[in-house]
Design a protein around this motif. Structure first.
Motif, PDB file in Angstrom:
ATOM      1  N   GLU A  40       0.821  -1.212   0.000  1.00 36.13           N
ATOM      2  CA  GLU A  40       0.000   0.000   0.000  1.00 36.13           C
ATOM      3  C   GLU A  40       0.849   1.254   0.000  1.00 36.13           C
ATOM      4  OE1 GLU A  40      -3.076   0.389   2.895  1.00 36.13           O
ATOM      5  OE2 GLU A  40      -3.837  -1.626   2.555  1.00 36.13           O
ATOM      6  N   PHE A  41       0.349   2.277  -0.659  1.00 36.20           N
ATOM      7  CA  PHE A  41       0.956   3.597  -0.632  1.00 36.20           C
ATOM      8  C   PHE A  41       0.086   4.489   0.241  1.00 36.20           C
ATOM      9  CE2 PHE A  41       2.564   7.532  -2.886  1.00 36.20           C
ATOM     10  CZ  PHE A  41       3.888   7.341  -2.530  1.00 36.20           C
ATOM     11  N   VAL A  42       0.510   5.678   0.468  1.00 31.99           N
ATOM     12  CA  VAL A  42      -0.204   6.629   1.309  1.00 31.99           C
ATOM     13  C   VAL A  42      -1.305   7.346   0.503  1.00 31.99           C
ATOM     14  CG1 VAL A  42       1.448   8.473   0.820  1.00 31.99           C
ATOM     15  CG2 VAL A  42       0.132   8.553   2.910  1.00 31.99           C
ATOM     16  N   TRP A  43      -2.412   7.685   1.181  1.00 32.47           N
ATOM     17  CA  TRP A  43      -3.416   8.535   0.551  1.00 32.47           C
ATOM     18  C   TRP A  43      -2.770   9.879   0.257  1.00 32.47           C
ATOM     19  CZ3 TRP A  43      -7.913   7.188  -1.396  1.00 32.47           C
ATOM     20  CH2 TRP A  43      -8.579   6.059  -0.898  1.00 32.47           C
ATOM     21  N   HIS A  44      -2.964  10.394  -0.954  1.00 31.07           N
ATOM     22  CA  HIS A  44      -2.386  11.684  -1.325  1.00 31.07           C
ATOM     23  C   HIS A  44      -3.083  12.246  -2.551  1.00 31.07           C
ATOM     24  CE1 HIS A  44      -0.363   9.044  -4.168  1.00 31.07           C
ATOM     25  NE2 HIS A  44      -0.020  10.118  -4.865  1.00 31.07           N
ATOM     26  N   THR A  49      -1.292  19.206 -10.671  1.00 31.53           N
ATOM     27  CA  THR A  49      -1.127  18.452 -11.914  1.00 31.53           C
ATOM     28  C   THR A  49      -1.891  17.131 -11.902  1.00 31.53           C
ATOM     29  OG1 THR A  49       0.493  17.562 -13.491  1.00 31.53           O
ATOM     30  CG2 THR A  49       0.972  17.250 -11.152  1.00 31.53           C
ATOM     31  N   ASP A  50      -2.264  16.692 -13.094  1.00 35.06           N
ATOM     32  CA  ASP A  50      -2.783  15.338 -13.263  1.00 35.06           C
ATOM     33  C   ASP A  50      -1.621  14.367 -13.080  1.00 35.06           C
ATOM     34  OD1 ASP A  50      -5.138  16.619 -14.040  1.00 35.06           O
ATOM     35  OD2 ASP A  50      -4.776  16.301 -16.178  1.00 35.06           O
ATOM     36  N   VAL A  78      -5.298   8.087 -16.053  1.00 29.63           N
ATOM     37  CA  VAL A  78      -4.948   9.463 -15.720  1.00 29.63           C
ATOM     38  C   VAL A  78      -5.786   9.900 -14.525  1.00 29.63           C
ATOM     39  CG1 VAL A  78      -4.837  11.856 -16.510  1.00 29.63           C
ATOM     40  CG2 VAL A  78      -4.381   9.982 -18.123  1.00 29.63           C
ATOM     41  N   ILE A  79      -5.120  10.279 -13.457  1.00 29.15           N
ATOM     42  CA  ILE A  79      -5.807  10.782 -12.264  1.00 29.15           C
ATOM     43  C   ILE A  79      -5.840  12.303 -12.355  1.00 29.15           C
ATOM     44  CG2 ILE A  79      -5.766  10.931  -9.749  1.00 29.15           C
ATOM     45  CD1 ILE A  79      -4.158   8.259  -9.839  1.00 29.15           C
ATOM     46  N   VAL A  83      -7.369  15.064  -6.956  1.00 34.27           N
ATOM     47  CA  VAL A  83      -8.194  13.905  -6.605  1.00 34.27           C
ATOM     48  C   VAL A  83      -7.362  12.984  -5.706  1.00 34.27           C
ATOM     49  CG1 VAL A  83      -9.377  11.849  -7.461  1.00 34.27           C
ATOM     50  CG2 VAL A  83      -9.592  14.019  -8.695  1.00 34.27           C
ATOM     51  N   GLU A  84      -7.867  12.753  -4.489  1.00 33.25           N
ATOM     52  CA  GLU A  84      -7.148  11.912  -3.532  1.00 33.25           C
ATOM     53  C   GLU A  84      -7.177  10.459  -4.006  1.00 33.25           C
ATOM     54  OE1 GLU A  84      -6.672  11.871   1.276  1.00 33.25           O
ATOM     55  OE2 GLU A  84      -8.702  12.030   0.481  1.00 33.25           O
TER      56      GLU A  84
END
Length: 121
Positions: A40-44, A49-50, A78-79, A83-84
C-alpha cells in the motif's frame, strides 16, 4: 547528441527499492519515471497536476474514496489533479509515470514513503 534508445527492462534492473520513482528521460518540462511498487501507498493528491500511471508489468489497483480502478500490464489511467488516491499492488508491479518536473510522489503529504525527487538512472 547521442542517438540511443531507452530500454525499460535495463532501467528497471538498475534498482530494487519500492515507491521511489527514477527519472529515465525528460521532454520539455515533463519527466518520464519508472517505479517498482509493492503493498500500500499513502493517501495523497497532487494539487497542481494530473498524474499518469502506465503499468508495464504486473497489476495495480488505484483506490479512490468512492471507488477504485484496477490496472494490468499494458493499461494506463490518468488521475485528475486534486483527486485523492492510494495505489496498491498485491505483488511487485512496474510502472511508468509521466509528470511535470518537480512533482513529489506523495503530493503535499510528507511520510516515510516520500521519495527523493529528480533521481536519474
Amino acid at each position: 547528441m547521442s542517438y540511443s534508445s531507452i530500454n525499460f527492462q535495463d532501467k528497471f534492473a538498475k534498482f530494487t527499492d519500492q515507491w521511489s520513482p527514477k527519472v529515465i528521460a525528460e521532454m520539455n518540462d515533463y519527466q518520464f519515471k519508472l517505479v517498482k511498487v509493492l503493498g500500500e501507498f499513502v493517501w495523497h493528491k497532487h494539487e497542481e497536476t494530473d498524474e499518469v500511471f502506465i503499468v508495464m508489468e504486473g497489476s495495480l489497483i488505484i483506490e479512490f474514496r468512492d471507488g477504485q480502478v484496477p490496472l494490468k500490464a499494458g493499461e494506463m489511467f490518468v488521475i485528475p489533479k486534486n483527486v485523492e488516491h492510494k495505489p496498491f499492488a498485491a505483488s511487485e508491479c512496474k510502472i511508468m509515470l509521466d509528470e511535470p518536473k518537480g512533482v513529489v510522489n506523495t503530493g503535499e503529504e510528507r511520510t516515510s514513503q516520500t521519495a527523493e525527487n529528480d533521481v536519474w538512472i
